[in-house]
Design a protein around this motif. Structure first.
Motif, PDB file in Angstrom:
ATOM      1  N   GLU A  81     -13.806 -12.525 -24.664  1.00 52.50           N
ATOM      2  CA  GLU A  81     -13.996 -13.650 -24.333  1.00 52.50           C
ATOM      3  C   GLU A  81     -13.251 -14.212 -23.100  1.00 52.50           C
ATOM      4  N   GLU A  82     -11.938 -13.590 -23.119  1.00 48.25           N
ATOM      5  CA  GLU A  82     -10.882 -14.304 -22.112  1.00 48.25           C
ATOM      6  C   GLU A  82     -10.640 -13.224 -21.051  1.00 48.25           C
ATOM      7  N   GLY A  83     -10.829 -11.777 -21.010  1.00 48.37           N
ATOM      8  CA  GLY A  83     -10.270 -11.302 -20.164  1.00 48.37           C
ATOM      9  C   GLY A  83      -8.739 -10.489 -20.561  1.00 48.37           C
ATOM     10  N   ILE A  84      -8.864  -9.238 -20.312  1.00 44.72           N
ATOM     11  CA  ILE A  84      -7.690  -8.421 -20.759  1.00 44.72           C
ATOM     12  C   ILE A  84      -6.789  -7.919 -19.583  1.00 44.72           C
TER      13      ILE A  84
ATOM     14  N   PHE B 194      -6.386  -8.007 -28.520  1.00 48.63           N
ATOM     15  CA  PHE B 194      -6.662  -7.472 -27.236  1.00 48.63           C
ATOM     16  C   PHE B 194      -8.441  -7.343 -27.336  1.00 48.63           C
ATOM     17  N   TYR B 195      -8.899  -6.918 -28.100  1.00 51.74           N
ATOM     18  CA  TYR B 195     -10.338  -6.902 -28.138  1.00 51.74           C
ATOM     19  C   TYR B 195     -10.823  -8.296 -28.154  1.00 51.74           C
ATOM     20  N   HIS B 196     -10.229  -9.473 -28.817  1.00 52.65           N
ATOM     21  CA  HIS B 196     -10.855 -10.896 -28.602  1.00 52.65           C
ATOM     22  C   HIS B 196     -10.646 -11.055 -27.035  1.00 52.65           C
ATOM     23  N   HIS B 197      -9.310 -10.907 -26.501  1.00 51.23           N
ATOM     24  CA  HIS B 197      -9.407 -10.933 -24.870  1.00 51.23           C
ATOM     25  C   HIS B 197     -10.518 -10.426 -24.132  1.00 51.23           C
TER      26      HIS B 197
ATOM     27  N   VAL C 145      -0.178  -2.103 -21.935  1.00 52.91           N
ATOM     28  CA  VAL C 145       1.515  -1.573 -21.711  1.00 52.91           C
ATOM     29  C   VAL C 145       2.196  -1.965 -23.317  1.00 52.91           C
ATOM     30  N   ASP C 146       1.620  -3.139 -23.664  1.00 52.86           N
ATOM     31  CA  ASP C 146       1.801  -3.268 -25.204  1.00 52.86           C
ATOM     32  C   ASP C 146       1.456  -2.233 -26.032  1.00 52.86           C
ATOM     33  N   TYR C 147       0.246  -1.974 -25.905  1.00 51.24           N
ATOM     34  CA  TYR C 147      -0.357  -1.050 -26.913  1.00 51.24           C
ATOM     35  C   TYR C 147       0.204   0.538 -26.696  1.00 51.24           C
ATOM     36  N   TYR C 148       0.619   0.623 -25.309  1.00 47.87           N
ATOM     37  CA  TYR C 148       1.303   2.136 -25.083  1.00 47.87           C
ATOM     38  C   TYR C 148       2.473   2.149 -25.884  1.00 47.87           C
ATOM     39  N   TYR C 149       3.362   1.030 -25.984  1.00 50.74           N
ATOM     40  CA  TYR C 149       4.853   1.164 -26.620  1.00 50.74           C
ATOM     41  C   TYR C 149       4.499   1.079 -28.187  1.00 50.74           C
ATOM     42  N   ILE C 150       3.287   0.333 -28.587  1.00 53.64           N
ATOM     43  CA  ILE C 150       3.289   0.396 -30.003  1.00 53.64           C
ATOM     44  C   ILE C 150       2.657   1.807 -30.516  1.00 53.64           C
ATOM     45  N   ILE C 151       1.925   2.323 -30.182  1.00 52.86           N
ATOM     46  CA  ILE C 151       1.448   3.667 -30.225  1.00 52.86           C
ATOM     47  C   ILE C 151       2.540   4.587 -30.013  1.00 52.86           C
ATOM     48  N   LYS C 152       3.323   4.455 -29.044  1.00 49.62           N
ATOM     49  CA  LYS C 152       4.446   5.366 -28.922  1.00 49.62           C
ATOM     50  C   LYS C 152       5.356   5.320 -29.817  1.00 49.62           C
ATOM     51  N   ASN C 153       5.528   4.066 -30.640  1.00 51.32           N
ATOM     52  CA  ASN C 153       6.357   3.910 -31.871  1.00 51.32           C
ATOM     53  C   ASN C 153       6.068   4.012 -33.016  1.00 51.32           C
ATOM     54  N   LEU C 154       4.663   4.360 -33.243  1.00 52.32           N
ATOM     55  CA  LEU C 154       3.847   4.365 -34.354  1.00 52.32           C
ATOM     56  C   LEU C 154       4.321   5.937 -35.168  1.00 52.32           C
ATOM     57  N   ASN C 155       4.811   5.822 -36.261  1.00 52.30           N
ATOM     58  CA  ASN C 155       5.111   6.964 -36.808  1.00 52.30           C
ATOM     59  C   ASN C 155       3.706   7.756 -37.159  1.00 52.30           C
TER      60      ASN C 155
ATOM     61  N   LYS D   8       2.962  -0.185 -37.661  1.00 57.57           N
ATOM     62  CA  LYS D   8       1.745  -0.060 -38.072  1.00 57.57           C
ATOM     63  C   LYS D   8       0.754  -1.180 -38.242  1.00 57.57           C
ATOM     64  N   PHE D   9       1.232  -2.396 -38.652  1.00 53.29           N
ATOM     65  CA  PHE D   9       0.618  -3.797 -38.491  1.00 53.29           C
ATOM     66  C   PHE D   9       0.042  -3.908 -37.382  1.00 53.29           C
ATOM     67  N   ASN D  10       0.997  -3.874 -36.438  1.00 57.20           N
ATOM     68  CA  ASN D  10       0.886  -4.124 -34.864  1.00 57.20           C
ATOM     69  C   ASN D  10      -0.436  -3.187 -34.294  1.00 57.20           C
ATOM     70  N   ALA D  11      -0.108  -1.988 -34.872  1.00 60.61           N
ATOM     71  CA  ALA D  11      -1.309  -0.963 -34.259  1.00 60.61           C
ATOM     72  C   ALA D  11      -2.764  -1.422 -34.500  1.00 60.61           C
ATOM     73  N   VAL D  12      -2.817  -2.187 -35.618  1.00 64.00           N
ATOM     74  CA  VAL D  12      -4.283  -2.813 -36.032  1.00 64.00           C
ATOM     75  C   VAL D  12      -4.317  -4.138 -35.304  1.00 64.00           C
ATOM     76  N   TYR D  13      -3.552  -5.102 -35.807  1.00 59.86           N
ATOM     77  CA  TYR D  13      -3.479  -6.390 -35.365  1.00 59.86           C
ATOM     78  C   TYR D  13      -3.792  -6.795 -33.790  1.00 59.86           C
ATOM     79  N   SER D  14      -2.924  -5.863 -32.955  1.00 57.68           N
ATOM     80  CA  SER D  14      -2.645  -6.010 -31.555  1.00 57.68           C
ATOM     81  C   SER D  14      -4.027  -5.689 -31.013  1.00 57.68           C
ATOM     82  N   LEU D  15      -4.781  -4.677 -31.516  1.00 52.57           N
ATOM     83  CA  LEU D  15      -5.884  -4.235 -30.942  1.00 52.57           C
ATOM     84  C   LEU D  15      -6.913  -5.117 -31.292  1.00 52.57           C
ATOM     85  N   VAL D  16      -6.945  -5.764 -32.363  1.00 52.01           N
ATOM     86  CA  VAL D  16      -8.048  -6.860 -32.377  1.00 52.01           C
ATOM     87  C   VAL D  16      -7.645  -8.135 -31.618  1.00 52.01           C
TER      88      VAL D  16
END
Length: 273
Positions: free
Chosen positions: A149-152, A143-146, A158-168, A133-141
């Motif tokens: 400024e930097e490129g995604i 990725f958003y920063h990437h 793929v990271d977010y796919y598995y985060i959401i797939k494992n989200l209750n 649940k924490f990663n579902a928020v933190y990781s999107l922030v």
């Protein structure tokens, strides 16, 4: 080689956790290793350095680190410290940030509220990793920063796919509310479109409605630039005026604050060097 390096990283993450524990500083491992446990085979998730988030007084920690270790690239949210010769590490005082000052203030307050719950060591691996649940928020922030400024890159998707797939499923509404509070609705809806159309994620698993227009823009950014924008060969490279102008059309609430934030950060680094 990838599996062996992953095993080495986990070993070093455990050792790094113990180093901070001896100083009375709780911690948890973010990003690469932290995300890897959500993959079917964690060792196949290629990681770079060890990103460890600590709960300690910045001035005291920095004084100790400067006395004991070689430091590089000290910026507002982290410092690179050489604890090991074979694995690099970043010590995070804040997991990440947003350029918009209002949303960033909300985000940092949320991190403060969340950090103790995320820094509970998993005895099986010897270090703490954040909850899904924490990663579902933190990781999107992150990725958003990437993206801003930097490129995604594909790995972020793929990271977010598995985060959401494992989200209750019971946490979907909570996560969606938090993302809305931090002004992340548009990037979330773009990511949901990519996860549904490209990765085949079922609509019932998405945390919000997908946005085709923003999803196509996000996918284009992934395919043209990749992580850190290394593969871009046009005038929308990192830190270019053209790139900021294009981002203003999609993410104005964040893009408009990039230059003011960089000016503030430059002053901050001078005062805290």
């Amino acid at each position: 080689m990838t599996v062996k390096y992953y095993e080495l990283q986990c070993k070093r993450a455990k050792e790094l956790t113990l180093i901070f524990q001896k100083k009375g500083i709780p911690s948890c491992v973010l990003k690469g290793i932290g995300f890897s446990f959500l993959y079917p085979t964690p060792a196949y998730r290629q990681s770079g350095d060890i990103d460890i988030w600590i709960d300690g007084d910045r001035k005291k920690v920095m004084a100790w680190l400067k006395n004991q270790y070689e430091l590089e690239h000290a910026i507002w949210h982290h410092v690179e410290a050489k604890f090991f010769n074979d694995v690099s590490s970043e010590i995070h005082f804040h997991p990440c940030w947003m350029y918009n000052p209002i949303n960033n203030r909300r985000l940092q307050r949320w991190f403060e509220e969340q950090k103790r719950a995320q820094m509970v060591v998993n005895r099986d691996v010897g270090f703490a990793v954040p909850s899904v649940k924490f990663n579902a928020v933190y990781s999107l922030v992150h990725f958003y920063h990437h993206l801003i400024e930097e490129g995604i890159g594909v790995r972020h998707v793929v990271d977010y796919y598995y985060i959401i797939k494992n989200l209750n499923c019971n946490d979907i509404e909570i996560v969606n509310d938090e993302l809305r509070y931090f002004g992340l609705q548009r990037i979330a809806s773009a990511m949901m479109w990519v996860l549904h159309e490209v990765c085949g994620m079922h609509m019932t698993q998405l945390i919000c409605s997908p946005n085709r227009k923003e999803g196509l823009f996000l996918l284009d950014e992934v395919m043209r630039g990749g992580n850190f924008g290394h593969y871009r060969n046009d005038n929308r490279r990192r830190n270019s005026i053209v790139r900021l102008w294009v981002l203003m059309k999609h993410y104005p609430n964040e893009a408009i604050w990039v230059v003011p934030w960089k000016m503030w950060h430059k002053c901050w680094r001078v005062l805290n060097s």
